[in-house]
Design an enzyme around this catalytic site. Structure first.
Site, PDB file in Angstrom:
ATOM      1  N   THR A 179      -2.806  44.739  69.534  1.00  0.00           N
ATOM      2  CA  THR A 179      -4.247  44.884  69.296  1.00  0.00           C
ATOM      3  C   THR A 179      -4.565  46.371  69.215  1.00  0.00           C
ATOM      4  O   THR A 179      -4.400  47.093  70.198  1.00  0.00           O
ATOM      5  CB  THR A 179      -5.030  44.212  70.448  1.00  0.00           C
ATOM      6  OG1 THR A 179      -4.643  42.848  70.503  1.00  0.00           O
ATOM      7  CG2 THR A 179      -6.526  44.341  70.240  1.00  0.00           C
ATOM      8  N   PHE A 204      -3.470  36.099  68.110  1.00  0.00           N
ATOM      9  CA  PHE A 204      -4.565  35.410  68.811  1.00  0.00           C
ATOM     10  C   PHE A 204      -4.071  34.447  69.891  1.00  0.00           C
ATOM     11  O   PHE A 204      -4.831  33.620  70.373  1.00  0.00           O
ATOM     12  CB  PHE A 204      -5.445  34.662  67.806  1.00  0.00           C
ATOM     13  CG  PHE A 204      -6.138  35.587  66.841  1.00  0.00           C
ATOM     14  CD1 PHE A 204      -7.341  36.191  67.169  1.00  0.00           C
ATOM     15  CD2 PHE A 204      -5.555  35.897  65.624  1.00  0.00           C
ATOM     16  CE1 PHE A 204      -7.961  37.077  66.305  1.00  0.00           C
ATOM     17  CE2 PHE A 204      -6.175  36.777  64.741  1.00  0.00           C
ATOM     18  CZ  PHE A 204      -7.382  37.372  65.080  1.00  0.00           C
ATOM     19  N   LYS A 261      -2.981  32.545  73.273  1.00  0.00           N
ATOM     20  CA  LYS A 261      -3.557  32.531  74.621  1.00  0.00           C
ATOM     21  C   LYS A 261      -2.394  32.469  75.609  1.00  0.00           C
ATOM     22  O   LYS A 261      -1.536  31.585  75.463  1.00  0.00           O
ATOM     23  CB  LYS A 261      -4.434  31.282  74.840  1.00  0.00           C
ATOM     24  CG  LYS A 261      -5.584  31.155  73.877  1.00  0.00           C
ATOM     25  CD  LYS A 261      -6.425  29.922  74.189  1.00  0.00           C
ATOM     26  CE  LYS A 261      -5.814  28.595  73.745  1.00  0.00           C
ATOM     27  NZ  LYS A 261      -5.626  28.421  72.315  1.00  0.00           N
ATOM     28  N   GLY A 269     -17.683  31.336  86.433  1.00  0.00           N
ATOM     29  CA  GLY A 269     -16.590  31.546  87.393  1.00  0.00           C
ATOM     30  C   GLY A 269     -16.659  32.914  88.034  1.00  0.00           C
ATOM     31  O   GLY A 269     -17.691  33.589  87.985  1.00  0.00           O
ATOM     32  N   GLY A 292     -10.372  38.118  83.590  1.00  0.00           N
ATOM     33  CA  GLY A 292      -9.415  39.209  83.806  1.00  0.00           C
ATOM     34  C   GLY A 292      -8.395  39.191  82.699  1.00  0.00           C
ATOM     35  O   GLY A 292      -8.722  38.892  81.548  1.00  0.00           O
ATOM     36  N   CYS A 350      -6.232  41.442  78.207  1.00  0.00           N
ATOM     37  CA  CYS A 350      -6.893  41.624  76.909  1.00  0.00           C
ATOM     38  C   CYS A 350      -8.403  41.848  76.985  1.00  0.00           C
ATOM     39  O   CYS A 350      -8.884  42.889  76.543  1.00  0.00           O
ATOM     40  CB  CYS A 350      -6.588  40.437  76.009  1.00  0.00           C
ATOM     41  SG  CYS A 350      -4.847  40.386  75.558  1.00  0.00           S
ATOM     42  N   LYS A 364      -9.827  45.209  78.522  1.00  0.00           N
ATOM     43  CA  LYS A 364      -9.450  46.423  77.781  1.00  0.00           C
ATOM     44  C   LYS A 364      -9.990  46.400  76.349  1.00  0.00           C
ATOM     45  O   LYS A 364     -10.411  47.428  75.825  1.00  0.00           O
ATOM     46  CB  LYS A 364      -7.930  46.600  77.822  1.00  0.00           C
ATOM     47  CG  LYS A 364      -7.165  46.144  76.604  1.00  0.00           C
ATOM     48  CD  LYS A 364      -5.703  46.513  76.662  1.00  0.00           C
ATOM     49  CE  LYS A 364      -4.839  45.565  75.847  1.00  0.00           C
ATOM     50  NZ  LYS A 364      -5.122  45.466  74.429  1.00  0.00           N
ATOM     51  N   ARG A 414      -2.671  40.966  85.566  1.00  0.00           N
ATOM     52  CA  ARG A 414      -3.364  42.180  85.142  1.00  0.00           C
ATOM     53  C   ARG A 414      -4.887  41.926  85.186  1.00  0.00           C
ATOM     54  O   ARG A 414      -5.362  40.944  84.635  1.00  0.00           O
ATOM     55  CB  ARG A 414      -2.916  42.584  83.728  1.00  0.00           C
ATOM     56  CG  ARG A 414      -1.481  43.112  83.721  1.00  0.00           C
ATOM     57  CD  ARG A 414      -1.008  43.488  82.333  1.00  0.00           C
ATOM     58  NE  ARG A 414      -0.592  42.351  81.540  1.00  0.00           N
ATOM     59  CZ  ARG A 414       0.005  42.446  80.342  1.00  0.00           C
ATOM     60  NH1 ARG A 414       0.230  43.629  79.809  1.00  0.00           N
ATOM     61  NH2 ARG A 414       0.367  41.369  79.676  1.00  0.00           N
TER      62      ARG A 414
HETATM   63  N1  LIG Z   1      -0.884  39.198  76.249  1.00  0.00           N
HETATM   64  C1  LIG Z   1      -1.702  38.566  75.412  1.00  0.00           C
HETATM   65  O1  LIG Z   1      -2.209  37.486  75.687  1.00  0.00           O
HETATM   66  C2  LIG Z   1      -2.028  39.172  74.067  1.00  0.00           C
HETATM   67  C3  LIG Z   1      -2.620  38.359  73.081  1.00  0.00           C
HETATM   68  C4  LIG Z   1      -2.907  38.938  71.841  1.00  0.00           C
HETATM   69  C5  LIG Z   1      -2.665  40.282  71.626  1.00  0.00           C
HETATM   70  N2  LIG Z   1      -2.112  41.048  72.616  1.00  0.00           N
HETATM   71  C6  LIG Z   1      -1.837  42.451  72.332  1.00  0.00           C
HETATM   72  O2  LIG Z   1      -0.442  42.586  72.014  1.00  0.00           O
HETATM   73  C7  LIG Z   1       0.063  43.823  72.507  1.00  0.00           C
HETATM   74  C8  LIG Z   1       1.213  43.577  73.455  1.00  0.00           C
HETATM   75  O3  LIG Z   1       0.733  42.876  74.580  1.00  0.00           O
HETATM   76  P1  LIG Z   1       1.712  42.191  75.629  1.00  0.00           P
HETATM   77  O4  LIG Z   1       0.851  41.472  76.609  1.00  0.00           O
HETATM   78  O5  LIG Z   1       2.776  41.441  74.914  1.00  0.00           O
HETATM   79  O6  LIG Z   1       2.345  43.504  76.313  1.00  0.00           O
HETATM   80  P2  LIG Z   1       3.510  43.603  77.380  1.00  0.00           P
HETATM   81  O7  LIG Z   1       3.151  44.725  78.255  1.00  0.00           O
HETATM   82  O8  LIG Z   1       3.772  42.249  77.977  1.00  0.00           O
HETATM   83  O9  LIG Z   1       4.799  43.983  76.513  1.00  0.00           O
HETATM   84  C9  LIG Z   1       4.966  45.178  75.828  1.00  0.00           C
HETATM   85  C10 LIG Z   1       6.464  45.457  75.718  1.00  0.00           C
HETATM   86  O10 LIG Z   1       6.672  46.580  74.852  1.00  0.00           O
HETATM   87  C11 LIG Z   1       7.756  47.318  75.345  1.00  0.00           C
HETATM   88  N3  LIG Z   1       7.760  48.652  74.748  1.00  0.00           N
HETATM   89  C12 LIG Z   1       6.968  49.723  75.022  1.00  0.00           C
HETATM   90  N4  LIG Z   1       7.299  50.773  74.226  1.00  0.00           N
HETATM   91  C13 LIG Z   1       8.287  50.361  73.418  1.00  0.00           C
HETATM   92  C14 LIG Z   1       9.040  50.976  72.384  1.00  0.00           C
HETATM   93  N5  LIG Z   1       8.802  52.234  71.994  1.00  0.00           N
HETATM   94  N6  LIG Z   1      10.000  50.258  71.774  1.00  0.00           N
HETATM   95  C15 LIG Z   1      10.246  48.991  72.153  1.00  0.00           C
HETATM   96  N7  LIG Z   1       9.574  48.344  73.118  1.00  0.00           N
HETATM   97  C16 LIG Z   1       8.609  49.019  73.755  1.00  0.00           C
HETATM   98  C17 LIG Z   1       7.567  47.282  76.847  1.00  0.00           C
HETATM   99  O11 LIG Z   1       8.760  47.613  77.542  1.00  0.00           O
HETATM  100  C18 LIG Z   1       7.139  45.813  77.040  1.00  0.00           C
HETATM  101  O12 LIG Z   1       8.256  44.970  77.241  1.00  0.00           O
HETATM  102  C19 LIG Z   1      -1.139  44.537  73.146  1.00  0.00           C
HETATM  103  O13 LIG Z   1      -1.737  45.355  72.187  1.00  0.00           O
HETATM  104  C20 LIG Z   1      -2.071  43.395  73.494  1.00  0.00           C
HETATM  105  O14 LIG Z   1      -3.417  43.791  73.538  1.00  0.00           O
HETATM  106  C21 LIG Z   1      -1.778  40.519  73.824  1.00  0.00           C
END
Ligand SMILES: NC(=O)c1ccc[n+]([C@@H]2O[C@H](COP(=O)([O-])OP(=O)(O)OC[C@H]3O[C@@H](n4cnc5c(N)ncnc54)[C@H](O)[C@@H]3O)[C@@H](O)[C@H]2O)c1
Length: 442
Positions: free
Chosen positions: A121, A155, A157, A259, A263, A266, A269, A334
């Site tokens: 994102t 997108f 969840k 509720g 948290g 996503c 932030k 988180r």
């Molecule tokens: N978690 C969710 O539900 C969700 C849903 C949609 C979008 N997103 C977005 O997707 C993105 C990732 O979220 P996440 O929850 O999967 O994050 P996360 O923290 O679970 O995973 C990120 C991973 O990237 C790795 N990383 C960092 N720098 C790197 C590099 N240079 N090369 C290779 N790997 C590297 C980290 O070690 C980690 O394993 C964010 O922008 C988030 O906003 C998350």
């Protein structure tokens, strides 16, 4: 098709496994050596229903590989996903250092044309920044290679990520290039069979779509929490109100649960990142600021109920806490409401006996040195010696507990229910004092 995914977190790992499962060849690159080593041995770093089987099976069949070798990763895929974290900076803006680091790595190692896909994102305009970073890296090497950058926000969840990736509601592709669109359509064709889910738009609109979606969802929650706070002051029950408004199809029942605040990694932030983007572009947001501040206040709600019930005498008390994850079916803590509550309770001199079906390790490592926290193996064990019960996460196992045990174990026979799981009248009948969010029957 051959795909490389940088980042094996909640997004990258799930997307990788799902793409491999339909037959693509996927190489996952992560900088976290322990994570990659674990994945090679079938150790899944996160809890996500259905993920373990998918990863293990596709790894065994050779369609899914894991490495820390960025060069090998860059050379593997024709398409390179960036799925690394974009955590908040202190001013609320999204920190793009990990995204841009991947762009620089790709530029350093690529030897043929590539398509980079922004899956993380990222604020509007990031595709351009990624493009500039790759170009700069290539120029440094004196390399003249073709590449494109696509915005393809995710997108999913948490807690339903595998299913969401297998059966997405929509697949947003932000690109100005017909050629790139064709490649992305081919990649996602297996997920686009039931009906057309691909929506193609310009890159900036695609980037903004992700933020608008999360902001809308967070707005629904904060709206309901505001209604709940009014309801309890005027003697109404927000649960009746919820049913009453949800039955209007223009409103709907989805995502209008009051509720103890939202948290996760996503919503908090992403709202702040969009507030920041708006400000940078000369627009002062009103709704988004309110959504955020209502939520911050809502996370104090349970503590306020507790404090008022015990006449501010919380020191020395013990609280059984059910649910640590920010929502059910995940181990992600988180920005979880449970943490805000626990920190307030500890600051007031109380201690906590907590149970969560999946998030105990996560919480344990964050609060390793906290003397006020005892993590226990069952929800019943959490009740032992406790003054009161607090529910922070609506895991199914908390929905129909044995209230006799609760009544027997709790010294003060009071439940603070941050997810409105129980019926206030039934609690009264069982001799329990009950606090729900926005309910009149206290
Ligand atoms: N978690 C969710 O539900 C969700 C849903 C949609 C979008 N997103 C977005 O997707 C993105 C990732 O979220 P996440 O929850 O999967 O994050 P996360 O923290 O679970 O995973 C990120 C991973 O990237 C790795 N990383 C960092 N720098 C790197 C590099 N240079 N090369 C290779 N790997 C590297 C980290 O070690 C980690 O394993 C964010 O922008 C988030 O906003 C998350």
């Amino acid at each position: 098709m051959k795909v490389t995914i940088f980042g094996t977190g909640y997004v990258g790992l799930v997307q990788a496994a799902v793409l491999a499962d339909v037959g693509h060849e996927v190489c996952c690159v992560d900088v976290d050596e322990a994570k990659v080593e674990g994945l090679k041995n079938g150790v899944i770093p996160i809890y996500e229903p259905g993920l373990e089987n998918l990863v293990v099976e596709n790894f065994r069949e050779g369609r899914l590989v894991f490495t820390t070798d960025a060069q090998a990763g860059v050379n593997f895929g024709q398409i390179i996903f960036i799925a690394v974290g974009t955590p908040p900076e202190e001013d609320g803006s999204a920190d793009l250092q990990y995204v841009l680091a991947v762009a620089a790595t790709v530029a350093e190692h690529m030897n043929e044309s590539k398509i980079l896909v922004d899956k993380s994102t990222v604020p509007v305009g990031t595709a351009n920044k990624v493009r500039a970073a790759v170009k700069e890296g290539l120029d440094k090497r004196g390399a003249d290679l073709d590449f494109d950058v696509v915005s393809n926000p995710e997108f999913l969840k948490e807690g339903a990520a595998v299913n969401d990736c297998k059966r997405p509601d929509r697949i947003i592709i932000g690109t100005e290039s017909e050629e790139t669109e064709k490649v992305m359509r081919e990649l996602y064709q297996p997920f686009n069979r039931n009906h057309e889910k691909i929506i193609v738009m310009d890159t900036r609109s695609a980037e903004m779509t992700k933020y608008a979606a999360n902001c809308m969802l967070a707005t629904k929650i904060s709206f309901m929490n505001e209604m709940a706070n009014i309801a309890e002051r005027v003697g109404a029950d927000i649960e009746h109100v919820r049913q009453g408004i949800g039955s209007d199809p223009r409103i709907g029942f989805q995502f209008i649960y009051p509720g103890c605040g939202y948290g996760g990694s996503c919503f908090p932030k992403d709202i702040n990142a969009l507030i920041h983007t708006a400000a940078e572009n000369g627009y002062r947001t009103e709704i988004l600021n309110a959504v955020d501040s209502v939520n911050t206040r809502q996370k104090q709600k349970l503590f306020e109920y507790i404090s008022s019930y015990f006449n501010k005498n919380i020191s020395g008390k013990t609280f059984a806490l059910w649910g640590l994850a920010f929502k059910p079916n995940t181990d992600d803590v988180r920005d979880a409401s449970s943490r805000v509550l626990m920190e307030s309770l500890w600051a007031a001199g109380a201690s906590v006996r907590a149970f969560d079906p999946e998030a105990m390790d996560e919480i344990g490592s964050i609060y390793e040195k906290e003397p006020g926290l005892t993590l226990v193996k069952t929800k019943e064990e959490a009740l032992k010696g406790a003054d009161a019960l607090v529910v922070c996460t609506e895991w199914p196992t908390f929905k129909a507990p044995d209230f006799e045990i609760i009544g027997r174990e709790l010294k003060a026979k009071v439940i603070f229910d941050g997810r409105n799981l129980y019926d206030p009248a039934a609690m009264k009948e069982k001799g329990l004092t009950y606090y729900g969010i926005g309910r009149s029957s206290k």
